[in-house]
Design a protein around this motif. Structure first.
Motif, PDB file in Angstrom:
ATOM      1  N   LEU A 153      59.865  49.660  39.715  1.00 39.28           N
ATOM      2  CA  LEU A 153      60.734  49.603  38.532  1.00 39.28           C
ATOM      3  C   LEU A 153      60.335  48.385  37.709  1.00 39.28           C
ATOM      4  CD1 LEU A 153      63.212  51.034  37.242  1.00 39.28           C
ATOM      5  CD2 LEU A 153      64.656  49.349  38.419  1.00 39.28           C
ATOM      6  N   GLU A 158      65.616  50.734  33.335  1.00 41.98           N
ATOM      7  CA  GLU A 158      66.830  51.257  33.927  1.00 41.98           C
ATOM      8  C   GLU A 158      66.548  52.564  34.643  1.00 41.98           C
ATOM      9  OE1 GLU A 158      71.124  51.087  32.165  1.00 41.98           O
ATOM     10  OE2 GLU A 158      70.279  53.017  31.561  1.00 41.98           O
ATOM     11  N   ILE A 175      71.470  46.334  45.169  1.00 43.00           N
ATOM     12  CA  ILE A 175      70.098  46.769  44.903  1.00 43.00           C
ATOM     13  C   ILE A 175      69.186  45.636  45.345  1.00 43.00           C
ATOM     14  CG2 ILE A 175      68.490  47.610  43.161  1.00 43.00           C
ATOM     15  CD1 ILE A 175      71.546  47.677  41.644  1.00 43.00           C
ATOM     16  N   GLY A 186      68.220  44.260  41.345  1.00 44.26           N
ATOM     17  CA  GLY A 186      68.790  45.026  40.242  1.00 44.26           C
ATOM     18  C   GLY A 186      70.244  44.690  39.991  1.00 44.26           C
ATOM     19  N   GLN A 187      70.762  45.205  38.863  1.00 44.51           N
ATOM     20  CA  GLN A 187      72.146  44.986  38.475  1.00 44.51           C
ATOM     21  C   GLN A 187      72.714  46.292  37.951  1.00 44.51           C
ATOM     22  OE1 GLN A 187      72.947  41.575  35.921  1.00 44.51           O
ATOM     23  NE2 GLN A 187      74.333  42.827  34.702  1.00 44.51           N
ATOM     24  N   PHE A 222      71.371  51.387  37.016  1.00 47.34           N
ATOM     25  CA  PHE A 222      71.073  49.975  37.228  1.00 47.34           C
ATOM     26  C   PHE A 222      69.724  49.650  36.604  1.00 47.34           C
ATOM     27  CE2 PHE A 222      69.492  52.325  40.900  1.00 47.34           C
ATOM     28  CZ  PHE A 222      68.232  51.794  41.116  1.00 47.34           C
ATOM     29  N   ARG A 223      69.493  48.350  36.370  1.00 50.63           N
ATOM     30  CA  ARG A 223      68.219  47.929  35.775  1.00 50.63           C
ATOM     31  C   ARG A 223      67.652  46.768  36.559  1.00 50.63           C
ATOM     32  NH1 ARG A 223      71.186  46.362  31.379  1.00 50.63           N
ATOM     33  NH2 ARG A 223      70.389  48.119  30.190  1.00 50.63           N
ATOM     34  N   ASN A 224      66.364  46.588  36.441  1.00 50.87           N
ATOM     35  CA  ASN A 224      65.660  45.501  37.116  1.00 50.87           C
ATOM     36  C   ASN A 224      65.919  44.200  36.368  1.00 50.87           C
ATOM     37  OD1 ASN A 224      63.903  43.721  38.294  1.00 50.87           O
ATOM     38  ND2 ASN A 224      62.120  45.070  38.244  1.00 50.87           N
ATOM     39  N   TRP A 232      62.528  49.226  45.058  1.00 54.00           N
ATOM     40  CA  TRP A 232      63.936  48.902  45.259  1.00 54.00           C
ATOM     41  C   TRP A 232      64.535  49.758  46.367  1.00 54.00           C
ATOM     42  CZ3 TRP A 232      66.573  53.369  44.496  1.00 54.00           C
ATOM     43  CH2 TRP A 232      66.049  54.302  43.584  1.00 54.00           C
TER      44      TRP A 232
END
Length: 775
Positions: A153, A158, A175, A186-187, A222-224, A232
């Motif tokens: 990712l 995302e 994550i 991630g978040q 989620f995104r990095n 991930w």
């Protein structure tokens, strides 16, 4: 209603078509552990479908049985089947988990585990029409979903993962990068529910938790936010919620839940109120309920203006003033009844409610109170206008500037309380209310001052009584009165105080009314402070209260030395002076609110210097015209309940003369001036009458007056013996204005002047003098 994927619906439809020749009688698609349902199968082989979303390994106990209770006839040949999320039947009947009792018409399964996460369908049918109950018990499990990336990712990129979510359950997830490091990679940004609705940052509660609103497959995005692109690993846990027991009645139109009322606010009210707004809180409160008060042998008190706010709150009004009804007063304890699906024998006539219904709750109680059941604040006087004095946190800081503070918390508390008591006393004096008992006589302004708010059953602030906050400085938003020289605060004219506004309240925009009493300007260090006020506040500011000063605030304490008397005098007089000034400011506000203009006499004076009123000891009073206005505009209000008198503890009447008076010598003139202080504030020495108590010593040849003791002790007693004695005096000082008596004790040695006696009496007198010196 739950939302499912299209494939799930298709599987369920196929399964239902294969099992039954006709459509199910009812489908309940939000079944939870702890639910209990009751209903009536309308015909043989009619089906009821109970659909529950369960996490893998959830362990359940299911009980279905025929009912013999009212409204239900016994059902024969009950049958139960279970189908998993894929539509295939999960066979339980005949296994070790089947502990049914066919002879008793009971189907019971124990410790049945969900094989996979998803929607499970329980199908209940019977060989004939009849009543039944269905109960689901057990331990729900958390739904856990894990996944790993198939590709790296990129930073800021995302992606998403689908996971199983439980309605009302809390979601927890992380994550991380695969491997041992497990650093956060991630978040989460948002969660899409099965219905398509999106939960975002605004849906997290104050503790940062997210609770799902639907059962089924959710999608988490989620995104990095790490430092490099990478693989991930995700684990999302949907925690199983804690369920409460629900009881539902199944009808052709759906489930009608039995309400569960947990609280009624208020729980008590005065029996003469013709409108009391009740707030009923609980669970499963459905639209259009019937709410009423019930009592054996009495007509129901029907709630009106019923408003359902949500499934946890209903509001309504009741009229408790039933004095004109057949049964008289409503005084007593009532049950609060709530019907979710009310039925009436005569449609539209609420007096014909069919009360025997499983969709009701009658467990909470409400009490209609008589006067004697309500305790009003001490000092409440009947048929007066009540002012509640709330001495704020700012008040403590204000009086500390005047010297009423201490490192000893006990002394600081006692000093503040005594000062507050004296403020009430001076306010009584100003409005001609009896200073000692708080009674409002014929010539008084019909007001009363109390220190605590009345209980809710006795009225509401701003409606039945006024709240006056005392202390502090002007705050942002306070309007100013341009006619006030000092920072008194702002009191708009309110003739008769018909609005009964709460002083210092805020409006809908959050703006302050400013109707409090500001005391910050009563600081002796401020440049606008009156010189005499600065001097009056000096003793305790220069010599602060300490641990040894506790005794001076104890009831009945009397000083024995000149030093003790001087210290007690400083404490007493400074308390009186500060309280008189504070009371004058409060009275100024109250008078303006009642319609008296500034510029008159006493408290209506608008001084240019802070503290200028304390010197008006002899004329701290309203003018006659102001009193006439106040009497006309005060609005007495009947507060239901009873009140004890608020007796103000004065400082003991004392004098700066020591307990042991100076020695007297026979034949020589003696005089002691009595500088009285303490006792009832607002008095002069001329208000007292002095006299010896019975059994008291009375020095010969001396005259007792309030101003002092003076005279010339004789050489001989009436019997011819030389006069030599220790006189223990008990002197009663009677307040001629209030007929209050206090006693002061003194000792005085009277020595015989031996040289002036006859020779035959001199030896006896010398012996007496020597014994007297030892005392």
């Amino acid at each position: 209603m739950l939302h499912r994927t299209a494939s799930t619906l298709v599987l369920l439809a196929l399964a239902c078509a294969a099992r039954a020749q006709e459509e199910p009688f009812a489908t309940i698609d939000d079944v939870r552990p702890q639910d209990l349902y009751a209903g009536e199968l309308p015909a043989a082989d009619a089906e009821i479908h109970f659909i529950a979303y369960l996490a893998e390994k959830a362990k359940l106990t299911i009980t279905a049985q025929g009912e013999d209770e009212i409204r239900f006839t016994a059902a024969a040949g009950l049958r139960l089947a279970l189908f998993g999320p894929d539509g295939a039947e999960i066979v339980v009947s005949g296994t070790k988990n089947d502990v049914s009792k066919p002879a008793e018409n009971i189907v019971k399964w124990k410790n049945v585990k969900a094989a996979q996460t998803g929607f499970h369908t329980f199908v209940l049918t019977a060989g004939s029409a009849g009543g039944f109950s269905f109960r689901l018990d057990g331990n729900a499990k958390d739904a856990i979903t894990t996944a790993e990336s198939a590709a790296d990712l990129d930073l800021g990129e995302e992606t998403f993962i689908d996971f199983a979510g439980l309605a009302r359950g809390r979601v927890k997830g992380a994550i991380k990068a695969p491997g041992k490091g497990n650093e956060l990679l991630g978040q989460f940004t948002r969660v899409q529910q099965p219905s398509g609705d999106v939960l975002g940052a605004e849906d997290f509660d104050e503790k940062g938790r997210l609770f799902l609103r639907e059962d089924g497959t959710h999608r988490a995005f989620f995104r990095n936010v790490g430092t490099t692109p990478g693989a991930w690993k995700v684990e999302i846990k949907s925690r199983a919620p804690t369920h409460k027991r629900r009881k539902g009645l199944i009808t052709a139109s759906g489930v009608i839940w039995q309400p569960k009322v947990t609280d009624v606010t208020p729980r008590r009210a005065f029996h003469r109120l013709d409108e009391v707004r009740l707030t009923i809180t609980g669970r499963e409160l459905q639209p259009n309920p019937d709410v009423r008060l019930l009592r054996k042998g009495r007509d129901d008190i029907l709630c009106t203006d019923i408003e359902r706010i949500s499934d946890t709150e209903v509001r309504c009004s009741v009229d408790l003033d039933t004095r004109e009804s057949e049964y008289g007063k409503s005084v007593g304890t009532w049950k609060v009844g709530v019907w979710n699906a009310p039925e009436y024998a005569v449609p539209g006539d609420r007096t014909t409610l069919i009360k025997d219904s499983p969709t009701r709750d009658e467990k909470q109680k409400f009490k209609s109170l008589a006067n004697g059941d309500i305790a009003l604040p001490q000092g409440t006087e009947d048929r007066t206008e009540m002012f509640v004095l709330e001495f704020s946190g700012g008040f403590a800081a204000d009086i500390a500037r005047m010297g009423f503070s201490s490192t000893d918390p006990v002394v600081a508390d006692r000093a503040r309380r005594r000062l507050e008591d004296y403020v009430v006393l001076y306010l009584r004096h100003l409005f001609l209310v009896n200073e000692t008992k708080g009674r409002a006589g014929e010539n008084a302004v019909r007001v009363c001052f109390v220190r605590t708010r009345p209980p809710g059953v006795a009225g509401a602030a701003g409606a039945a009584y006024n709240v006056l906050q005392v202390g502090g400085e002007q705050e942002p938003g306070d309007p100013r009165d341009p006619d006030e020289i000092l920072d008194w605060g702002f009191v708009p004219f309110d003739a008769g105080n018909m609005a009964r506004d709460v002083f210092q309240q805020k409006d809908e925009d959050g703006d302050r009314s400013g109707r409090g009493v500001r005391l910050r300007f009563l600081d002796p260090d401020l440049p606008q402070a009156d010189d005499t006020w600065v001097e009056a506040m000096d003793p305790l500011r220069e010599d602060p209260l300490g641990h040894d000063d506790r005794r001076y605030f104890q009831h009945g304490y009397f000083p024995y030395t000149v030093e003790e008397a001087e210290r007690m005098k400083d404490i007493t007089l400074q308390t009186e002076r500060a309280a008189r000034e504070i009371a004058a400011v409060i009275a100024h506000h109250v008078a303006k609110a009642l319609g008296v203009d500034s510029g008159g006499g006493g408290p209506t004076v608008n001084p240019s210097l802070a503290g200028a009123m304390w010197t008006t000891r002899l004329n701290l009073e309203f003018t006659l015209s102001d009193l006439d206005t106040l009497r006309a505009l005060a609005v007495p209000h009947d507060m239901p309940g009873k009140s004890e008198r608020f007796i103000i503890p004065w400082f003991t009447l004392a004098s700066t003369v020591a307990f042991r008076l100076p020695d007297a010598l026979t034949g020589e003139f003696f005089a002691v001036e009595l500088d009285l202080f303490g006792g009832r504030p607002n008095t002069r020495n001329s208000d007292y009458r002095a006299g010896y108590a019975s059994g008291s010593g009375k020095p010969l040849g001396m005259t007792l007056k309030v101003s002092g003791l003076s005279g010339r002790p004789p050489l001989y007693r009436a019997g011819g013996q030389p006069y030599c004695a220790l006189e223990n005096m008990r002197i009663n000082f009677t307040d001629t204005k209030h007929d209050v008596r206090q006693t002061i004790r003194w000792q005085m040695r009277v020595f015989s002047d031996v040289g002036k006696l006859r020779p035959q009496d001199q030896q006896e007198a010398q012996n007496c003098n020597r014994e007297l010196e030892k005392l």
